[in-house]
Design an enzyme around this catalytic site. Structure first.
Site, PDB file in Angstrom:
ATOM      1  N   CYS A  12      59.247  92.745  22.147  1.00 37.31           N
ATOM      2  CA  CYS A  12      59.309  93.112  23.560  1.00 37.31           C
ATOM      3  C   CYS A  12      58.798  94.528  23.738  1.00 37.31           C
ATOM      4  O   CYS A  12      58.474  95.210  22.766  1.00 37.31           O
ATOM      5  CB  CYS A  12      60.737  92.980  24.111  1.00 37.31           C
ATOM      6  SG  CYS A  12      61.871  94.214  23.471  1.00 37.31           S
ATOM      7  N   CYS A  15      60.015  97.478  21.708  1.00 30.89           N
ATOM      8  CA  CYS A  15      59.419  97.677  20.384  1.00 30.89           C
ATOM      9  C   CYS A  15      58.193  98.581  20.478  1.00 30.89           C
ATOM     10  O   CYS A  15      58.083  99.586  19.772  1.00 30.89           O
ATOM     11  CB  CYS A  15      59.021  96.336  19.771  1.00 30.89           C
ATOM     12  SG  CYS A  15      60.337  95.128  19.637  1.00 30.89           S
ATOM     13  N   ASP A 435      22.197 104.376  41.929  1.00 30.08           N
ATOM     14  CA  ASP A 435      20.842 104.672  41.485  1.00 30.08           C
ATOM     15  C   ASP A 435      19.948 103.599  42.115  1.00 30.08           C
ATOM     16  O   ASP A 435      20.434 102.534  42.493  1.00 30.08           O
ATOM     17  CB  ASP A 435      20.773 104.615  39.960  1.00 30.08           C
ATOM     18  CG  ASP A 435      19.367 104.850  39.444  1.00 30.08           C
ATOM     19  OD1 ASP A 435      18.709 105.772  39.941  1.00 30.08           O
ATOM     20  OD2 ASP A 435      18.933 104.097  38.557  1.00 30.08           O
ATOM     21  N   ASP A 631      21.796 102.153  35.702  1.00 30.40           N
ATOM     22  CA  ASP A 631      21.339 101.218  34.672  1.00 30.40           C
ATOM     23  C   ASP A 631      21.731 101.654  33.272  1.00 30.40           C
ATOM     24  O   ASP A 631      21.462 100.958  32.299  1.00 30.40           O
ATOM     25  CB  ASP A 631      19.824 101.001  34.749  1.00 30.40           C
ATOM     26  CG  ASP A 631      19.028 102.289  34.602  1.00 30.40           C
ATOM     27  OD1 ASP A 631      19.618 103.306  34.168  1.00 30.40           O
ATOM     28  OD2 ASP A 631      17.825 102.286  34.906  1.00 30.40           O
ATOM     29  N   ASP A 635      20.916 107.654  33.411  1.00 31.10           N
ATOM     30  CA  ASP A 635      21.972 108.189  34.267  1.00 31.10           C
ATOM     31  C   ASP A 635      23.215 108.601  33.489  1.00 31.10           C
ATOM     32  O   ASP A 635      24.275 108.783  34.073  1.00 31.10           O
ATOM     33  CB  ASP A 635      22.381 107.144  35.316  1.00 31.10           C
ATOM     34  CG  ASP A 635      21.200 106.681  36.151  1.00 31.10           C
ATOM     35  OD1 ASP A 635      20.535 107.550  36.728  1.00 31.10           O
ATOM     36  OD2 ASP A 635      20.952 105.469  36.214  1.00 31.10           O
TER      37      ASP A 635
END
Length: 745
Positions: A12, A15, A435, A631, A635
């Site tokens: 759970c 832990c 862009d 792309d 960039d």
């Protein structure tokens, strides 16, 4: 140093948060994230102070088993489904024994129904045998629960182990009293909880099984991708086919791809053709036709005919490996919204144990009957009910289960989120910067016309020869135009690229080695330009006469048309109340035309990389949460500056380091889809958290007996059912994201 590994033994969120908390206190640990769902951990630590083996030892001291690779589950005698079926059968057997006297007609023999010492003892012994069998089937709760308790990291299994063990010990004590005739009256006669032990374990096992099945389905996306990864490939060597391991393939190797086989690494077809199933990239089921010169990507499947390809990436850097890494990171990382649940979980189990003990003591004192064993029985039921009904799992599953299902849904849409924070933050975006080339447009500018001051074939030869050294999409358009007109491509030397401006190289021009330049107007020293009245992308070709003077040789006019459907998708985005900007290095006329045509709010033309950075910085200073869509090739600085970076990629064009979200279907609709999926996911998480907090806030007091005077008391069996239903409800609610659909309006 950053490392990823697996941890076994977690049940759970107590832990996972316990491991994070314990290691997070160490000075040499910079950052750690532990995922309960896929049993993994990502850690960043100072390698000068420790190593991974020492970290493993620390985790082992907490009672868990760290491993560098996730080992296959040990094959047990009974499968999980068989174990669950046996638990249900023996639980029904014990419940029937405990209720036999109340049933009419009863299938039990009279000797097990009579109210006397012998029959009660015999009935109870049969219940004990059934309970021990069910406890053995659910032994993992006891092994993990008591181990965690021993290491002072109590978890959900600890609550179940303590509660059912207390009920079993009390029942054994009652059995002893009955056997030795030490009971005092009817209230102490046959107060057994064997059926409660069985019912609690059965319900918890049912709940866990549903959780695991749902989790496995959500993890199918990554498993399916890993199955697509071939282990070997056919390498061409001395005109012979040699089967080699994929990890041994290097860039430049020639590989043969047979029909029905998967592409081993990214590459380019050099002979033949094929139809490839690229659904794992784009989400589109239709096969894609590929011919000589086309790129192919690892993990995609070849449907028809064989072909030869040249490797352009090794296995580690291939598309499939990067996608698997992204999915793994997304599943292992944590969203900020989960931090509250983690903080609550860190104190939840110890608090529940304290509440259960306090409730036991209070009920032992205030129970209404004068007999001690009756009071003890009431107090014990309350104690067990409080332990069993509390559900840290509902809190722990609330966020990661939704993130897991959302990532699976995203992959079916051709979207991949770098981490959970990216998925969480996309919904907050209020400004998107696009862009232009390759993002809003097709990214393949084609030459409309050429204006030359020298012989046309010579101009094409010069421009094509220089541009073949560039990966820019405009350069590719010029090279393709030159090749179509059979212009001879020359050898270049001293090639220099000035990002955002152009490229220059030394080559043979009219029998003399000259520096030829190809780029935008700002790349040249003042020259006499040609009067161009056409709208389009202008690329100038010139000769460097001196350091301060260039001679114009010609101008290429190219156009790059918007992608199909972009205008409609931009409108969808604007309907969400998001501002849009277009940043492009293209000239003002082209950028303005594109912005007006697509309905974009603002634009900046002739933008160099630094101009893009400055604009994004300005928007962020205004308090905008900015998403950049590009792309991924030119960039990278701008993408890194943004709150959320989206890369519209095709295979190896993807830059995982720069992107928060990667779209392989190369469609602006992906941006809208990412935002809507983010909104749906966070809404789903909030629903899960609301239910988990409300459940524990209401049912723990009920289990304590606050409504006793209204004759409302929760038995341990009902508490076990409620606990299982609470975690199952969170899992099922998360699964609703599978049905998430992008509306076109």
């Amino acid at each position: 140093m950053k490392e990823s590994f697996y941890i076994e033994g977690m049940t759970c969120t107590a832990c996972s948060s316990g491991i994070e908390r314990s290691l997070g206190r160490k000075s040499f640990v910079k950052k750690i994230e532990v995922s309960l769902l896929n049993k993994s951990a990502n850690i960043e630590f100072n390698e000068n102070e420790t190593n991974l083996d020492e970290i493993f030892k620390l985790i082992e001291k907490l009672g868990y088993s760290p491993k560098k690779t996730l080992a296959e589950e040990k094959k047990e005698f009974f499968s999980p489904n068989v174990k669950l079926a046996l638990a249900v059968i023996f639980t029904l057997f014990v419940v029937y024994l405990s209720m036999g006297a109340m049933l009419s007609p009863s299938l039990l023999p009279e000797s097990l129904l009579a109210i006397n010492n012998h029959s009660n003892f015999l009935n109870a012994c049969l219940q004990l045998i059934g309970a021990l069998i069910v406890m053995h089937l659910g032994r993992d709760f006891y092994i993990q629960g008591f181990k965690a308790l021993w290491h002072r990291q109590p978890n959900m299994s600890s609550l179940i182990a303590i509660g059912t063990s207390a009920a079993l010990i009390s029942s054994l004590w009652q059995l002893y009293l009955v056997y030795t005739n030490h009971y005092t009256d009817q209230w102490s006669y046959g107060h057994y909880y064997f059926e409660s032990v069985c019912v609690i374990l059965m319900f918890v096992m049912v709940g866990k099984r549903i959780e695991n099945v749902s989790k496995d389905k959500a993890l199918d996306a990554m498993q399916a991708l890993m199955k697509n990864a071939p282990k070997t490939a056919l390498k061409m060597q001395n005109n012979q086919q040699i089967e080699v391991l994929v990890d041994s393939i290097v860039v430049g190797d020639i590989l043969k791809v047979l029909p029905g086989s998967a592409i081993a690494v990214d590459g380019e077809i050099i002979e033949g053709e094929g139809e490839l199933d690229e659904s794992m990239l784009s989400g589109e089921a239709l096969p894609v036709y590929k011919k000589v010169g086309d790129k192919v990507f690892s993990g995609t499947l070849n449907s028809h005919t064989s072909f030869l390809m040249k490797a352009t990436q090794n296995n580690k850097n291939s598309t499939l490996s990067q996608i698997i890494e992204m999915i793994h990171n997304a599943q292992s990382s944590k969203a900020e919204i989960s931090r509250l649940a983690d903080k609550v979980s860190s104190v939840f189990v110890p608090s529940v144990i304290a509440i259960a003990i306090l409730a036991f003591v209070v009920w032992l004192i205030i129970a209404p009957k004068p007999d001690f064993w009756w009071n003890f029985g009431i107090a014990l039921e309350v104690f067990v009910s409080v332990l069993v009904i509390s559900c840290p799992c509902a809190l722990g599953l609330a966020t990661p289960m939704s993130i897991l299902v959302a990532n699976q849904k995203a992959s079916s849409l051709g979207l991949f989120f770098k981490d959970a924070k990216s998925l969480e933050k996309a919904r907050l975006v209020n400004t998107i910067v696009f862009d232009k080339t390759g993002t809003l447009t097709n990214g393949k500018p084609v030459v409309k016309s050429v204006h030359s001051k020298i012989e046309l074939l010579e101009l094409l030869s010069l421009a094509g020869s220089i541009e073949k050294s560039s990966e820019h999409v405009i350069a590719k358009g010029i090279v393709e135009y030159a090749k179509e007109r059979n212009a001879p491509l020359k050898e270049m030397s001293e090639v220099k690229v000035k990002t955002g401006f152009g490229i220059s190289a030394k080559t043979d021009y009219q029998g003399i080695k000259e520096i030829i330049k190809v780029g935008n107007s700002e790349f040249f020293n003042p020259i006499n330009t040609l009067e161009i009245k056409e709208n389009g992308i202008l690329v100038f070709v010139g000769r460097a006469i001196s350091e301060k003077e260039d001679e114009l040789l010609g101008v290429f006019v190219l156009e790059d048309l918007p992608k199909k459907g972009v205008k409609e998708h931009i409108a969808q985005i604007k309907n969400l109340g998001i501002n849009t900007f277009l940043l492009s290095g293209d000239n003002r006329e082209n950028v303005k035309k594109c912005a007006l045509e697509l309905g974009i709010d603002g634009y900046i033309s002739n933008a160099k990389p630094q101009d893009k950075l400055n604009k994004i910085k300005e928007l962020k200073e205004q308090g905008q949460i900015v998403m950049m869509v590009g792309d991924g090739l030119n960039d990278a600085p701008s993408l890194a500056m943004n709150d959320v970076a989206v890369v519209m990629a095709k295979g190896s064009d993807v830059s995982v380091q720069a992107a928060d979200i990667v779209s392989f279907n190369n469609d602006i609709k992906s941006v809208y889809s990412a935002i809507k999926l983010s909104q749906a996911t966070i809404k789903n998480i909030k629903e899960n958290l609301f239910w988990a907090f409300c459940y524990n806030s209401v049912f723990i007091p009920l289990a304590c007996g606050v409504l006793y005077k209204a004759n409302i008391m929760l038995s341990p069996a009902i508490a076990g059912l409620a606990m299982s239903l609470s975690s199952v409800s969170v899992v099922l609610n998360s699964q609703r994201l599978r049905n998430f659909k992008i509306k076109d309006h």
